[in-house]
Design a protein around this motif. Sequence first.
Motif, PDB file in Angstrom:
ATOM      1  N   UNK A 173      12.068   3.181   2.002  1.00 53.76           N
ATOM      2  CA  UNK A 173      11.145   2.949   0.902  1.00 53.76           C
ATOM      3  C   UNK A 173       9.900   2.194   1.337  1.00 53.76           C
ATOM      4  N   UNK A 174       8.995   1.928   0.390  1.00 51.10           N
ATOM      5  CA  UNK A 174       7.792   1.167   0.710  1.00 51.10           C
ATOM      6  C   UNK A 174       8.146  -0.299   0.980  1.00 51.10           C
ATOM      7  N   UNK A 175       7.255  -0.969   1.715  1.00 48.59           N
ATOM      8  CA  UNK A 175       6.028  -0.481   2.356  1.00 48.59           C
ATOM      9  C   UNK A 175       6.372   0.253   3.653  1.00 48.59           C
ATOM     10  N   UNK A 176       5.511   1.144   4.071  1.00 46.42           N
ATOM     11  CA  UNK A 176       5.782   1.965   5.257  1.00 46.42           C
ATOM     12  C   UNK A 176       5.167   1.321   6.503  1.00 46.42           C
ATOM     13  N   UNK A 177       5.462   0.024   6.652  1.00 47.56           N
ATOM     14  CA  UNK A 177       5.029  -0.740   7.826  1.00 47.56           C
ATOM     15  C   UNK A 177       5.934  -1.948   7.928  1.00 47.56           C
ATOM     16  N   UNK A 186       1.440  -7.020  -4.172  1.00 50.31           N
ATOM     17  CA  UNK A 186       1.244  -6.950  -5.624  1.00 50.31           C
ATOM     18  C   UNK A 186       1.300  -5.517  -6.147  1.00 50.31           C
ATOM     19  N   UNK A 187       1.080  -4.526  -5.289  1.00 50.74           N
ATOM     20  CA  UNK A 187       1.110  -3.138  -5.723  1.00 50.74           C
ATOM     21  C   UNK A 187       2.445  -2.459  -5.510  1.00 50.74           C
ATOM     22  N   UNK A 188       3.453  -3.207  -5.033  1.00 47.84           N
ATOM     23  CA  UNK A 188       4.767  -2.631  -4.764  1.00 47.84           C
ATOM     24  C   UNK A 188       5.726  -2.898  -5.922  1.00 47.84           C
ATOM     25  N   UNK A 189       6.752  -2.056  -6.118  1.00 50.04           N
ATOM     26  CA  UNK A 189       7.740  -2.285  -7.183  1.00 50.04           C
ATOM     27  C   UNK A 189       8.660  -3.446  -6.821  1.00 50.04           C
ATOM     28  N   UNK A 190       8.417  -4.578  -7.430  1.00 48.69           N
ATOM     29  CA  UNK A 190       9.086  -5.815  -7.039  1.00 48.69           C
ATOM     30  C   UNK A 190      10.251  -6.141  -7.963  1.00 48.69           C
ATOM     31  N   UNK A 191      11.403  -6.449  -7.376  1.00 47.54           N
ATOM     32  CA  UNK A 191      12.543  -6.969  -8.126  1.00 47.54           C
ATOM     33  C   UNK A 191      12.413  -8.497  -8.142  1.00 47.54           C
ATOM     34  N   UNK A 192      12.250  -9.077  -9.330  1.00 46.09           N
ATOM     35  CA  UNK A 192      12.066 -10.510  -9.439  1.00 46.09           C
ATOM     36  C   UNK A 192      13.343 -11.224  -9.840  1.00 46.09           C
ATOM     37  N   UNK A 193      13.229 -12.539  -9.989  1.00 50.81           N
ATOM     38  CA  UNK A 193      14.332 -13.364 -10.482  1.00 50.81           C
ATOM     39  C   UNK A 193      13.962 -13.864 -11.873  1.00 50.81           C
ATOM     40  N   UNK A 194      14.928 -14.305 -12.672  1.00 49.77           N
ATOM     41  CA  UNK A 194      14.607 -14.817 -14.015  1.00 49.77           C
ATOM     42  C   UNK A 194      13.579 -15.940 -13.952  1.00 49.77           C
TER      43      UNK A 194
END
Length: 303
Positions: A173-177, A186-194
């Motif tokens: 998956x992204x990022x491809x580096x 900031x442009x990636x699909x981020x899984x956050x915490x509460x």
Amino acid sequence: MRRLSVFCLVVDAGGVTRAAEQLLVAQPSVSGQLRSLERSLGATLFVRSGSGLVLTEAGERVYQWAKEVLASSVQVQRDVDDLVAGTAGSLVAAASMAIGTYLLPPVMTALRAERTGADITVQISEPEIALRATQRGTVDLAVTSWIEGEMPDALVGEKLWEEPIVVCASPNGPPHSDSVTLAELAGLPLVGVPTGVSYHRMLVEQLRAHGVPELPAVIRLGHAEAIKEAVAANGWVSLSVGYTMHADLASGRLRAVRIRDAHLVEGIGLYHREAKYFSPLQSAAIEALRELGRSRCAVTPGP
């Protein structure tokens, strides 16, 4: 001791009614304990303000003293119990969730293997709960994320080391580096915490120090294992502490992506009461944690 315990509970719970509910007794019973304590001390501990109670100056002083007395009594009773039982000592440690899940078990299990009669318990909770338990003396020490600024009341803190925070990503998956900037993150699909947990507050503070507002999240999950599962299954990313990813990196299930323009870290802190007496077992645990810190510093240098 009973009166002091009830008095502290009234203060901590925010009133007689809540204290009575927690004790499962009638409200007049709690009020009677408070009046009895005031008579024995010859001082008024509370005054009424609106619909609530406020500590007087004498009440504030007694509250601080009572917490010390109660915490010390817990420790003395545990020490006496160990002597009577003839055990190799006991250790109760409190830890924040990720630290208690990934860092403490190897340390404590190795300690238990060396001392076959030892009684070791690790309680896992939010850092604030772990520190309150340490203040009360119901645990011997706490290992949580390091708190910058003023030390919590009656505690001594020691930063053991700083653990790097990296971008946790799936293999394809992204990022491809192998590295990104904060702007790219900031442009990636981020899984956050509460948003209410201390790890989130720590991240927000560090990002703001780099001039970055809070990053948007596609979902917020409350445990590292759930976060890693979401990353691996969906091709998302997360900001994760290195020690939570060790097995996943080794197996190739996940990969770590470096942040080029920021050094984000989680400080690992050891906390205990100022007047704490440490048994040989407890002292050995502290030294083992310090040794872990030294070894982690050797393998996770700064940028």
